[in-house]
Every structure is written in structure tokens, then in C-alpha cells.
Design a protein around this motif. Sequence first.
Motif, short mmCIF file in Angstrom:
data_model
loop_
_atom_site.label_atom_id
_atom_site.label_comp_id
_atom_site.label_asym_id
_atom_site.label_seq_id
_atom_site.Cartn_x
_atom_site.Cartn_y
_atom_site.Cartn_z
N ALA A 100 0.82 -1.21 0.00
CA ALA A 100 0.00 0.00 0.00
C ALA A 100 0.85 1.25 0.00
N TRP A 101 2.02 1.15 0.62
CA TRP A 101 2.95 2.29 0.60
C TRP A 101 3.54 2.50 -0.80
N ILE A 102 3.81 1.40 -1.51
CA ILE A 102 4.38 1.51 -2.86
C ILE A 102 3.30 1.85 -3.88
N SER A 144 -8.39 0.54 1.51
CA SER A 144 -8.07 -0.46 2.53
C SER A 144 -6.80 -0.07 3.29
N TYR A 145 -5.66 -0.64 2.91
CA TYR A 145 -4.45 -0.47 3.70
C TYR A 145 -3.81 0.91 3.56
N ALA A 146 -4.11 1.63 2.50
CA ALA A 146 -3.56 2.98 2.31
C ALA A 146 -4.54 4.06 2.77
N TYR A 147 -5.68 3.63 3.26
CA TYR A 147 -6.75 4.57 3.63
C TYR A 147 -6.28 5.58 4.67
N GLN A 148 -5.66 5.10 5.76
CA GLN A 148 -5.23 5.99 6.84
C GLN A 148 -4.18 6.99 6.37
N THR A 149 -3.18 6.49 5.66
CA THR A 149 -2.08 7.36 5.23
C THR A 149 -2.54 8.42 4.24
N ILE A 150 -3.37 8.03 3.28
CA ILE A 150 -3.87 9.00 2.29
C ILE A 150 -4.66 10.11 2.98
N ASN A 151 -5.55 9.74 3.88
CA ASN A 151 -6.34 10.76 4.58
C ASN A 151 -5.48 11.60 5.51
N SER A 152 -4.45 11.01 6.07
CA SER A 152 -3.53 11.76 6.92
C SER A 152 -2.80 12.84 6.12
N THR A 207 -11.73 22.75 15.34
CA THR A 207 -12.52 23.43 14.32
C THR A 207 -13.85 22.73 14.06
N ASN A 208 -14.83 23.53 13.67
CA ASN A 208 -16.15 22.99 13.33
C ASN A 208 -16.39 22.97 11.83
N GLU A 209 -15.32 23.21 11.05
CA GLU A 209 -15.48 23.23 9.60
C GLU A 209 -15.98 21.88 9.09
N ILE A 210 -16.91 21.94 8.14
CA ILE A 210 -17.45 20.72 7.55
C ILE A 210 -16.38 19.99 6.77
N SER A 211 -15.42 20.76 6.22
CA SER A 211 -14.37 20.16 5.39
C SER A 211 -13.30 19.46 6.22
N SER A 212 -13.41 19.50 7.53
CA SER A 212 -12.40 18.87 8.38
C SER A 212 -12.45 17.35 8.25
N LEU A 213 -11.32 16.74 7.90
CA LEU A 213 -11.27 15.29 7.78
C LEU A 213 -11.40 14.63 9.15
N GLY A 273 3.49 9.79 4.80
CA GLY A 273 3.63 8.82 3.73
C GLY A 273 5.04 8.51 3.29
N LEU A 274 6.05 8.81 4.12
CA LEU A 274 7.43 8.53 3.75
C LEU A 274 7.81 7.07 3.95
#
Length: 413
Positions: free
Chosen positions: A257-259, A267-275, A291-297, A374-375
Motif C-alpha cells: 500500500a505504501w508503494i 483499505s491499507y492505504a486509507y489511513q495514510t492517504i487521509n492523513s 474546528t467545526n469546519e465541515i471540510s475537516s477530515l 507517507g514517507l
Amino acid sequence: MSDFSIFNPKKSEKSDENQDAGGLQFHVDHPDPGIRRVRRRGARLFRTFSLRYFDFLLVFLIVTLNIIGILAIGSAEPEYQSRQITGMIASLVVMVLAAGMDYRRILHFGWFYYFVAIAALLAVRFMGDTGGGAQRWVTIGPLRFQPSEMAKVLLILFYAFFINKYKERVRTAPVTLMGIALIVPPLILVISQPDLSTTIMIFIIFCVIMFVGGINWKLVVGVLVVSVPSAAVLFNMILQDTEGKILDTYQRNRILAWIYPDQYQDSYAYQTINSVMAIGSGRLLGKGYNTNEISSLLNSGYISESQTDFIFAVIGEEFGFLGTCIVVLLVFLIALRILRIAMKASDVSGRVIAAGMAAWIGFQGFMNIAVAVGLIPNTGIPLPFVSYGLTSLLSLYLGVGFVLNVYMQGRKR
């Protein structure tokens, strides 16, 4: 003067002559010999503490980083914030107590620390709690803790004792092999939980400790010559291992998922991509604390384990690039400050303690941040003094307490 009459026979004789107005003599200066010996030992154990030589700068840096972590935890999971504050207060008390103890006397119990670490890791295997597909915690009554975090500081203390004991022969093959053999059991117990990231971290700490302890340079060069190409071959074998013979399937998938993050984005890259997206969305100054912004992940629930493994993403989104730079700088300065203490330590055991703690804080901090941006592949390791985790926090402060004692004794000399 620090001498009391209870430790000075001459003063005790004079005190017997003192009488009150009624002619009654006081004999409080002659306690039971057993009590006297205990008091003397206690005085010797804590005699190295001195506010004059206390490293307030190091404590300030750590507390500042810890407070930033508490703020981020409060935004990620508010119910954990009060626990982390309580943990910080308790950890500060433990740190001060450890700072007051003469680390050279504490190291007399080196083998005890090693066997306690092994026993705690064995307890995970036979009576540990399972969560998230791993068995890493032990619950005793209301207390739930992670022995692998405790093992880090216990092993640092043990190897400080070990290297100091064999300092004249640490360059020889038998002592080096003995040191390697002793680190194998805890590594096997940790990786079997399974916890690959903590296994790697303990191994890094061990390597730094052996290097600082004076291991033979020829051996270091030889290991590097063999390990670098071996690591490349092993990495290729892991990628080709579809049956999970080398690593567990989920560990191999994390590397893939890293590569190839696009192929594993759900799935396995979900956390890193969103981070990475959360950190980038914070821009320079962030979206604001809690923050209360709706765009906040974070508010949308896209950052899982936001209070532990991905706390750096919370800081990036809410405090922006400036906030992340402050965290990185604090981790770097803390590790650098402790390394400086190691360089000025009065003996090899003090250098080992300080260098081990610097490696723990510095390398683990780098690994957590590198995962968040993601390094490197997702390893699931906390950010020191920032991520939620009372066992980790208490163990870190305990180790820093011993470093402070190393600093005080180095300054006195």
C-alpha cells in the motif's frame, strides 16, 4: 551543610548533653542501628539530586510538547484528554523521583530489570488482551498497560549495567555476542504479539546503545556491509511472498500500500492517504483548534486512530504547517539535548542511558511523523509525549528522569 547529627557520632555525643528546662535529656540522636543503616542508604541514593544542576530546559521542552499533545488529543478524542492530563501529572512525579536517584546505584539491579521485562512480555503472551488484531496489553484489576513500552526503559537500564560491567571487554567477540543473544528473547516476544514497529524500535535502541558503549568498529562496518544488501534482498522476497511466509499478510499489504497507494486507497492505504490530505488541508496556520469546519477530515471521521498513531495529522490540520514544524523542532531539540547530556556523562553507563533515550525519542518520533506524511509504510507507532497512551508516557518520563540524574552528576564533575 548536609550532614545531620544522626549520621555524625561526634554530634550525637554532644546532643546527649543538651537538656530541657526540667533537666530531661533527649536521646533522639541514637536510633536503632538498623534504622540508621536504612537512612544512610536512602541518603546516599538521593544525594545526587540538586536543583542547581537540574536541566530545566529539557523539562520545559518535554512539557511543552506534552501540552501540545494533550490539546490535540482533546480535539481528536475529548474523553481521553482528562486521562492524558492525569497521566502527565503522575509522570512528572515519577520523573522527579527518578531524577533524584543515583543512577549508578540503580544499575546494581541490572539483571532484575532484564527479567522483569521478559516476565512482562511473557505475561502478554499468556494473559494479554487482544485489540485491533494484536495481543499487546495486560489488564490487572483496573490497570491496563502495554509491557512493550515498559520493556524499552527496562532494557536501556539493563544494557547500561551490562556495558558498564564489561566495559573493558565490550570490544571482544564474546561480550558482543552475549549482548546480541540477550536482546533476542525480548525481540521475539514483541514481534510475536505481533508488533513489528516496536520490535524495530527496540532493535534500533539496542544498536545505538552498543555503538555508544564502544563496540568494535570493524564489527560495525562488517554488519553494514552484510545487512544493507541483505535488506534489499529481503525486501524483494517480501514483495514476492504471496503466501505470507516471511511477514503476516497484513504487514506485507501495508508495504504494498505504501508503494502502490492508489491500488489500496480503500483499505491499507486509507489511513495514510487521509492523513496526508489532512496535513495538507491545514496549509500554513491550520483550520483552528477544535474546528467545526465541515471540510475537516477529523470531524468527518476519515482519520482513524487520530489520538494515537495519526495524532500528527490532527496537529497538521488544526495548527497548520507552523504547528507541525513546532512539533518536529521540539522532538529534534529534545533528542539533541539528551545526546548532549550523553556526550558529557561522567561514565559509560550514563552515556548509554542518555543515548538510549535519545534514540527512543528521536527515531520513534521520526517514524511516527514519516508514517503520517507517507514517507514509510504504516507501522502503528505512537509519537513520543504527543500520542495518547499512559504506559508510553509514564515510561518516557521515567527514562527522562534517569537522564536528568546523569546530567546532574555530569555537571557536578
